[in-house]
Design a protein around this motif. Structure first.
Motif, PDB file in Angstrom:
ATOM      1  N   MET A  11      14.087  25.737  40.051  1.00 51.11           N
ATOM      2  CA  MET A  11      14.163  26.466  38.772  1.00 51.11           C
ATOM      3  C   MET A  11      12.781  26.657  38.181  1.00 51.11           C
ATOM      4  SD  MET A  11      17.425  24.830  36.830  1.00 51.11           S
ATOM      5  CE  MET A  11      19.101  25.127  37.361  1.00 51.11           C
ATOM      6  N   ARG A  12      11.934  25.651  38.308  1.00 52.08           N
ATOM      7  CA  ARG A  12      10.559  25.766  37.792  1.00 52.08           C
ATOM      8  C   ARG A  12       9.779  26.843  38.535  1.00 52.08           C
ATOM      9  NH1 ARG A  12      10.107  19.605  37.297  1.00 52.08           N
ATOM     10  NH2 ARG A  12      10.548  19.321  35.092  1.00 52.08           N
ATOM     11  N   ARG A  13       9.947  26.870  39.846  1.00 55.56           N
ATOM     12  CA  ARG A  13       9.205  27.841  40.656  1.00 55.56           C
ATOM     13  C   ARG A  13       9.721  29.261  40.481  1.00 55.56           C
ATOM     14  NH1 ARG A  13      10.177  26.350  46.008  1.00 55.56           N
ATOM     15  NH2 ARG A  13      11.188  24.436  45.410  1.00 55.56           N
ATOM     16  N   ASN A  14      11.038  29.413  40.350  1.00 52.54           N
ATOM     17  CA  ASN A  14      11.635  30.739  40.259  1.00 52.54           C
ATOM     18  C   ASN A  14      12.801  30.710  39.276  1.00 52.54           C
ATOM     19  OD1 ASN A  14      12.536  33.308  40.650  1.00 52.54           O
ATOM     20  ND2 ASN A  14      13.369  32.954  42.679  1.00 52.54           N
ATOM     21  N   PRO A  15      12.598  31.152  38.026  1.00 49.73           N
ATOM     22  CA  PRO A  15      13.655  31.088  37.018  1.00 49.73           C
ATOM     23  C   PRO A  15      14.676  32.237  37.092  1.00 49.73           C
ATOM     24  CG  PRO A  15      11.660  31.896  36.023  1.00 49.73           C
ATOM     25  CD  PRO A  15      11.316  31.547  37.462  1.00 49.73           C
ATOM     26  N   LEU A  16      14.749  32.926  38.212  1.00 52.04           N
ATOM     27  CA  LEU A  16      15.682  34.050  38.346  1.00 52.04           C
ATOM     28  C   LEU A  16      16.904  33.659  39.180  1.00 52.04           C
ATOM     29  CD1 LEU A  16      13.118  36.865  39.169  1.00 52.04           C
ATOM     30  CD2 LEU A  16      14.243  36.462  36.989  1.00 52.04           C
ATOM     31  N   ASP A  17      18.040  34.292  38.879  1.00 51.42           N
ATOM     32  CA  ASP A  17      19.261  34.205  39.689  1.00 51.42           C
ATOM     33  C   ASP A  17      19.857  32.809  39.794  1.00 51.42           C
ATOM     34  OD1 ASP A  17      19.140  36.939  40.165  1.00 51.42           O
ATOM     35  OD2 ASP A  17      17.858  36.656  41.911  1.00 51.42           O
ATOM     36  N   TRP A  18      20.143  32.177  38.650  1.00 53.48           N
ATOM     37  CA  TRP A  18      20.796  30.872  38.638  1.00 53.48           C
ATOM     38  C   TRP A  18      22.188  31.008  38.034  1.00 53.48           C
ATOM     39  CZ3 TRP A  18      18.785  27.160  41.442  1.00 53.48           C
ATOM     40  CH2 TRP A  18      17.434  27.260  41.776  1.00 53.48           C
ATOM     41  N   GLY A  49      21.690  14.315  20.527  1.00 53.36           N
ATOM     42  CA  GLY A  49      22.289  15.356  19.703  1.00 53.36           C
ATOM     43  C   GLY A  49      21.696  16.738  19.868  1.00 53.36           C
ATOM     44  N   ARG A  50      20.621  16.861  20.590  1.00 50.04           N
ATOM     45  CA  ARG A  50      20.007  18.184  20.812  1.00 50.04           C
ATOM     46  C   ARG A  50      20.924  19.016  21.707  1.00 50.04           C
ATOM     47  NH1 ARG A  50      14.476  19.741  23.703  1.00 50.04           N
ATOM     48  NH2 ARG A  50      14.543  21.941  23.186  1.00 50.04           N
ATOM     49  N   THR A  51      21.128  20.272  21.345  1.00 45.81           N
ATOM     50  CA  THR A  51      22.043  21.135  22.091  1.00 45.81           C
ATOM     51  C   THR A  51      21.345  22.410  22.547  1.00 45.81           C
ATOM     52  OG1 THR A  51      22.823  22.293  20.124  1.00 45.81           O
ATOM     53  CG2 THR A  51      24.030  20.315  20.765  1.00 45.81           C
ATOM     54  N   LEU A  52      21.943  23.017  23.554  1.00 40.17           N
ATOM     55  CA  LEU A  52      21.489  24.313  24.053  1.00 40.17           C
ATOM     56  C   LEU A  52      22.720  25.080  24.494  1.00 40.17           C
ATOM     57  CD1 LEU A  52      19.257  26.300  24.973  1.00 40.17           C
ATOM     58  CD2 LEU A  52      19.330  25.150  27.181  1.00 40.17           C
ATOM     59  N   SER A  53      22.887  26.253  23.938  1.00 40.06           N
ATOM     60  CA  SER A  53      23.992  27.117  24.304  1.00 40.06           C
ATOM     61  C   SER A  53      23.484  28.170  25.287  1.00 40.06           C
ATOM     62  CB  SER A  53      24.554  27.789  23.053  1.00 40.06           C
ATOM     63  OG  SER A  53      25.648  28.589  23.380  1.00 40.06           O
ATOM     64  N   VAL A  54      24.133  28.250  26.459  1.00 34.33           N
ATOM     65  CA  VAL A  54      23.702  29.163  27.516  1.00 34.33           C
ATOM     66  C   VAL A  54      24.841  30.118  27.846  1.00 34.33           C
ATOM     67  CG1 VAL A  54      22.905  29.308  29.909  1.00 34.33           C
ATOM     68  CG2 VAL A  54      22.190  27.395  28.491  1.00 34.33           C
ATOM     69  N   PRO A  55      24.603  31.442  27.835  1.00 37.28           N
ATOM     70  CA  PRO A  55      25.648  32.376  28.242  1.00 37.28           C
ATOM     71  C   PRO A  55      26.063  32.109  29.689  1.00 37.28           C
ATOM     72  CG  PRO A  55      23.816  33.553  27.223  1.00 37.28           C
ATOM     73  CD  PRO A  55      23.380  32.132  27.434  1.00 37.28           C
ATOM     74  N   ALA A  56      27.357  32.101  29.933  1.00 38.92           N
ATOM     75  CA  ALA A  56      27.870  31.762  31.260  1.00 38.92           C
ATOM     76  C   ALA A  56      27.904  32.948  32.208  1.00 38.92           C
ATOM     77  CB  ALA A  56      29.259  31.145  31.134  1.00 38.92           C
ATOM     78  N   GLN A  57      27.361  34.082  31.790  1.00 41.58           N
ATOM     79  CA  GLN A  57      27.339  35.243  32.683  1.00 41.58           C
ATOM     80  C   GLN A  57      26.380  35.008  33.832  1.00 41.58           C
ATOM     81  OE1 GLN A  57      26.072  38.434  30.211  1.00 41.58           O
ATOM     82  NE2 GLN A  57      23.963  37.800  30.160  1.00 41.58           N
ATOM     83  N   ARG A  58      26.620  35.691  34.937  1.00 44.94           N
ATOM     84  CA  ARG A  58      25.745  35.539  36.107  1.00 44.94           C
ATOM     85  C   ARG A  58      24.860  36.753  36.228  1.00 44.94           C
ATOM     86  NH1 ARG A  58      29.224  34.427  41.187  1.00 44.94           N
ATOM     87  NH2 ARG A  58      27.375  35.321  42.053  1.00 44.94           N
ATOM     88  N   PRO A  59      23.647  36.664  36.586  1.00 47.81           N
ATOM     89  CA  PRO A  59      22.828  35.449  36.634  1.00 47.81           C
ATOM     90  C   PRO A  59      22.362  35.065  35.234  1.00 47.81           C
ATOM     91  CG  PRO A  59      21.484  37.310  37.238  1.00 47.81           C
ATOM     92  CD  PRO A  59      22.895  37.837  37.017  1.00 47.81           C
ATOM     93  N   VAL A  60      22.015  33.799  35.051  1.00 45.75           N
ATOM     94  CA  VAL A  60      21.493  33.311  33.777  1.00 45.75           C
ATOM     95  C   VAL A  60      20.067  33.837  33.630  1.00 45.75           C
ATOM     96  CG1 VAL A  60      20.898  31.252  32.465  1.00 45.75           C
ATOM     97  CG2 VAL A  60      22.947  31.267  33.893  1.00 45.75           C
ATOM     98  N   PRO A  62      16.129  34.189  32.677  1.00 45.21           N
ATOM     99  CA  PRO A  62      15.038  33.213  32.827  1.00 45.21           C
ATOM    100  C   PRO A  62      14.706  32.422  31.565  1.00 45.21           C
ATOM    101  CG  PRO A  62      14.453  35.253  33.913  1.00 45.21           C
ATOM    102  CD  PRO A  62      15.733  35.518  33.166  1.00 45.21           C
ATOM    103  N   ILE A  63      14.846  33.017  30.380  1.00 47.10           N
ATOM    104  CA  ILE A  63      14.522  32.292  29.150  1.00 47.10           C
ATOM    105  C   ILE A  63      15.429  31.084  28.977  1.00 47.10           C
ATOM    106  CG2 ILE A  63      15.960  33.744  27.668  1.00 47.10           C
ATOM    107  CD1 ILE A  63      12.588  32.156  26.723  1.00 47.10           C
ATOM    108  N   TYR A  64      16.706  31.212  29.382  1.00 45.33           N
ATOM    109  CA  TYR A  64      17.632  30.086  29.277  1.00 45.33           C
ATOM    110  C   TYR A  64      17.329  29.016  30.322  1.00 45.33           C
ATOM    111  CZ  TYR A  64      20.254  33.013  26.085  1.00 45.33           C
ATOM    112  OH  TYR A  64      20.620  33.790  25.023  1.00 45.33           O
ATOM    113  N   VAL A  65      16.833  29.420  31.461  1.00 45.48           N
ATOM    114  CA  VAL A  65      16.433  28.451  32.490  1.00 45.48           C
ATOM    115  C   VAL A  65      15.279  27.608  31.952  1.00 45.48           C
ATOM    116  CG1 VAL A  65      15.474  28.164  34.808  1.00 45.48           C
ATOM    117  CG2 VAL A  65      17.205  29.911  34.394  1.00 45.48           C
TER     118      VAL A  65
END
Length: 75
Positions: A11-18, A49-60, A62-65
């Motif tokens: 993920m660090r090397r390539n934040p695309l297509d996860w 308690g820290r949260t992160l909401s990520v859209p479940a659409q494919r692919p995620v 890069p900003i969310y990665v």
């Protein structure tokens, strides 16, 4: 090196297509809970308690990665 560590490095090397399932694998290994009850987003919750909401659409996107990696790292 376990699966979660390999995924984090990739993920660090390539934040695309996860996919959200890969995020859940990493979260499980790092003790981060998540919830996704019929919604379009998956909410990851760290023990402090820290949260992160990520859209479940494919692919995620890069900003969310990047935000997810920061959540896992503890930033």
């Amino acid at each position: 090196m376990n699966t979660a560590a390999k995924l984090i490095e990739s993920m660090r090397r390539n934040p695309l297509d996860w996919r959200i399932g890969q995020f859940q694998t990493v979260a499980r290994q790092h003790g981060i809970a998540w919830r996704q009850e019929g919604t379009s987003h998956c909410c990851f919750v760290r023990t402090d308690g820290r949260t992160l909401s990520v859209p479940a659409q494919r692919p995620v996107k890069p900003i969310y990665v990047k935000k997810f990696l920061a959540l896992v790292k503890g930033d």
